[in-house]
Design a protein around this motif. Structure first.
Motif, PDB file in Angstrom:
ATOM      1  N   LEU A   3       0.394  -0.944  -0.228  1.00 42.03           N
ATOM      2  CA  LEU A   3       0.278   0.143   0.259  1.00 42.03           C
ATOM      3  C   LEU A   3       0.845   1.558   0.156  1.00 42.03           C
ATOM      4  O   LEU A   3       2.078   0.778   0.469  1.00 42.03           O
ATOM      5  N   LEU A   4       0.088   2.987  -1.345  1.00 44.76           N
ATOM      6  CA  LEU A   4       1.577   3.415  -1.076  1.00 44.76           C
ATOM      7  C   LEU A   4       0.823   4.111   0.337  1.00 44.76           C
ATOM      8  O   LEU A   4      -0.484   5.071   1.013  1.00 44.76           O
ATOM      9  N   ARG A   5       1.935   5.060  -0.298  1.00 48.00           N
ATOM     10  CA  ARG A   5       1.648   5.829   1.676  1.00 48.00           C
ATOM     11  C   ARG A   5       1.979   7.573   0.236  1.00 48.00           C
ATOM     12  O   ARG A   5       2.953   7.688  -0.470  1.00 48.00           O
ATOM     13  N   LEU A   6       1.688   8.209  -0.271  1.00 39.61           N
ATOM     14  CA  LEU A   6       1.359   9.806  -0.404  1.00 39.61           C
ATOM     15  C   LEU A   6       2.120  10.641   0.294  1.00 39.61           C
ATOM     16  O   LEU A   6       0.813  11.279   1.166  1.00 39.61           O
TER      17      LEU A   6
ATOM     18  N   GLY B 224      -3.586  -0.240  -4.066  1.00 46.38           N
ATOM     19  CA  GLY B 224      -3.715   0.450  -3.280  1.00 46.38           C
ATOM     20  C   GLY B 224      -2.903   1.279  -2.729  1.00 46.38           C
ATOM     21  O   GLY B 224      -2.011   1.398  -2.582  1.00 46.38           O
ATOM     22  N   ILE B 225      -3.758   2.617  -1.216  1.00 45.14           N
ATOM     23  CA  ILE B 225      -3.244   3.446  -0.794  1.00 45.14           C
ATOM     24  C   ILE B 225      -3.141   2.949   0.166  1.00 45.14           C
ATOM     25  O   ILE B 225      -5.001   3.286   0.860  1.00 45.14           O
TER      26      ILE B 225
ATOM     27  N   GLY C 120       0.297  11.604   5.680  1.00 44.65           N
ATOM     28  CA  GLY C 120      -0.032  10.556   6.361  1.00 44.65           C
ATOM     29  C   GLY C 120      -1.260  10.940   8.201  1.00 44.65           C
ATOM     30  O   GLY C 120      -0.956  10.119   8.901  1.00 44.65           O
ATOM     31  N   VAL C 121      -2.155  10.393   7.243  1.00 46.16           N
ATOM     32  CA  VAL C 121      -3.203  10.130   7.911  1.00 46.16           C
ATOM     33  C   VAL C 121      -3.743   8.922   7.326  1.00 46.16           C
ATOM     34  O   VAL C 121      -4.660   8.962   5.715  1.00 46.16           O
ATOM     35  N   ALA C 122      -4.132   8.559   7.199  1.00 51.12           N
ATOM     36  CA  ALA C 122      -4.544   7.035   7.505  1.00 51.12           C
ATOM     37  C   ALA C 122      -5.957   6.633   6.750  1.00 51.12           C
ATOM     38  O   ALA C 122      -6.822   7.426   7.702  1.00 51.12           O
TER      39      ALA C 122
ATOM     40  N   ARG D  60      -9.633  13.514   3.258  1.00 52.05           N
ATOM     41  CA  ARG D  60      -9.391  13.893   4.457  1.00 52.05           C
ATOM     42  C   ARG D  60     -10.393  12.638   5.018  1.00 52.05           C
ATOM     43  O   ARG D  60     -11.181  12.816   5.098  1.00 52.05           O
ATOM     44  N   GLY D  61      -9.610  11.257   5.670  1.00 53.09           N
ATOM     45  CA  GLY D  61     -10.824  10.395   6.385  1.00 53.09           C
ATOM     46  C   GLY D  61     -11.501   9.719   5.694  1.00 53.09           C
ATOM     47  O   GLY D  61     -12.935   9.188   5.398  1.00 53.09           O
ATOM     48  N   VAL D  62     -11.669  10.014   3.854  1.00 54.39           N
ATOM     49  CA  VAL D  62     -12.350   8.344   3.145  1.00 54.39           C
ATOM     50  C   VAL D  62     -12.119   7.708   3.501  1.00 54.39           C
ATOM     51  O   VAL D  62     -11.425   6.963   4.532  1.00 54.39           O
TER      52      VAL D  62
END
Length: 297
Positions: A132-135, A256-257, A262-264, A240-242
């Motif tokens: 999974l990616l960290r964007l 997948g992301i 920094g917000v999962a 944010r928060g989806v």
């Protein structure tokens, strides 16, 4: 990584060794980024080696060339046949193909007077990896349709992609997310993006993004699975928060992301619509059937 002394490419009408395919240092494309290209994948399917959506890719290559004034004296059916021959001569099944059209020597800022074509192939795993990616939201904005033909796959456009991607990696992230010039979510440096919220997928509308062939395939899959997709302008604060998110592109496939800045995201990837689409996409490219969400979940 991409070739060795035995690699065969198609270059200006001939099958030659990659080490013998020589460009001219005065080529217009080298000096000004005035070239167009495609990224295409082939797969070892249950029906043999298949190039996925070859027609769509070569049609877009032609569109890209013609939209910026590069001559296109090629027959797309013949280019598809040549692509299969490149795969055969290199003994490839699962591979990545790179058709590239460049222009010969010309130091003038004028449209191309002639064209040169290269079709190369190499074995390449998922471009963005499997995890999974960290964007990171990029400080660079996506190229604007007021200045460029953003719907064309032009080599010079990808300077914008390199800058955004490298910025994200320098900050410790895996990849970038770019906004358009108006501040709406656009796409990744080399992939389109989808967000899941309350059982619905949302994706940026066309206009400031590349109309990805994989993106179109995802839309087809969603229609077949009964998944609602809304194409619209998306404000960055909305994501944010989806529940979840994923990127898609020929090189990246469906990935997948994990987080943005920094917000999962809220939903575990295995429970997301993206995971369902990822499995369905693999079935499609391998020429397997899929019918329902339950079947691919």
């Amino acid at each position: 990584m991409y070739y060795n002394e035995n690699t065969i490419v198609f270059f200006n009408g001939e099958f030659v060794k990659a080490t013998d395919a020589k460009a001219n240092v005065y080529d217009q494309s080298l000096h000004y980024g005035y070239a167009v290209f495609e990224g295409i994948r082939s797969y070892n399917t249950q029906n043999g080696t298949r190039i996925f959506k070859a027609k769509e890719h070569y049609d877009r290559l032609q569109f890209s060339a013609e939209s910026i004034g590069i001559p296109y004296p090629y027959n797309n059916d013949e280019l598809t046949e040549i692509s299969y021959e490149v795969l055969k001569r290199n003994n490839f099944t699962d591979a990545y193909l790179r058709p590239l059209i460049t222009c010969p020597p010309n130091m003038q800022l004028t449209k191309g007077k002639d064209a040169q074509i290269l079709i190369a192939a190499w074995e390449w795993g998922a471009y963005l990896g499997e995890k999974l990616l960290r964007l990171s939201t990029s400080s660079y904005r996506r190229i604007t349709p007021a200045c460029f033909r953003v719907e064309a796959k032009v080599s010079g456009h990808y300077i914008n992609s390199i800058m955004a991607s490298q910025e994200a990696k320098d900050k410790g992230f895996d990849e970038a997310l770019l906004l358009d010039v108006e501040g709406f979510v656009a796409e990744g440096p080399g992939a389109n993006i989808f967000f899941e919220k309350d059982g619905v997928l949302h994706t940026p509308q066309l206009g400031s993004i590349l109309p990805g062939i994989t993106r179109a395939t995802v839309l087809e899959i969603c229609e077949g699975l009964g998944i609602e997709v809304v194409e619209r302008q998306i404000k960055p604060e909305e994501v944010r928060g989806v529940d979840s998110a994923f990127m898609c592109g020929t090189a990246a496939e469906v990935i997948g992301i994990e987080s943005l800045d920094g917000v999962a995201f809220a939903k575990p990837w295995k429970e997301s619509l993206g995971a369902i689409i990822q499995k369905a996409y693999k079935n499609v490219v391998l020429e397997k059937e899929y019918r329902t969400v339950a079947q691919v979940a």
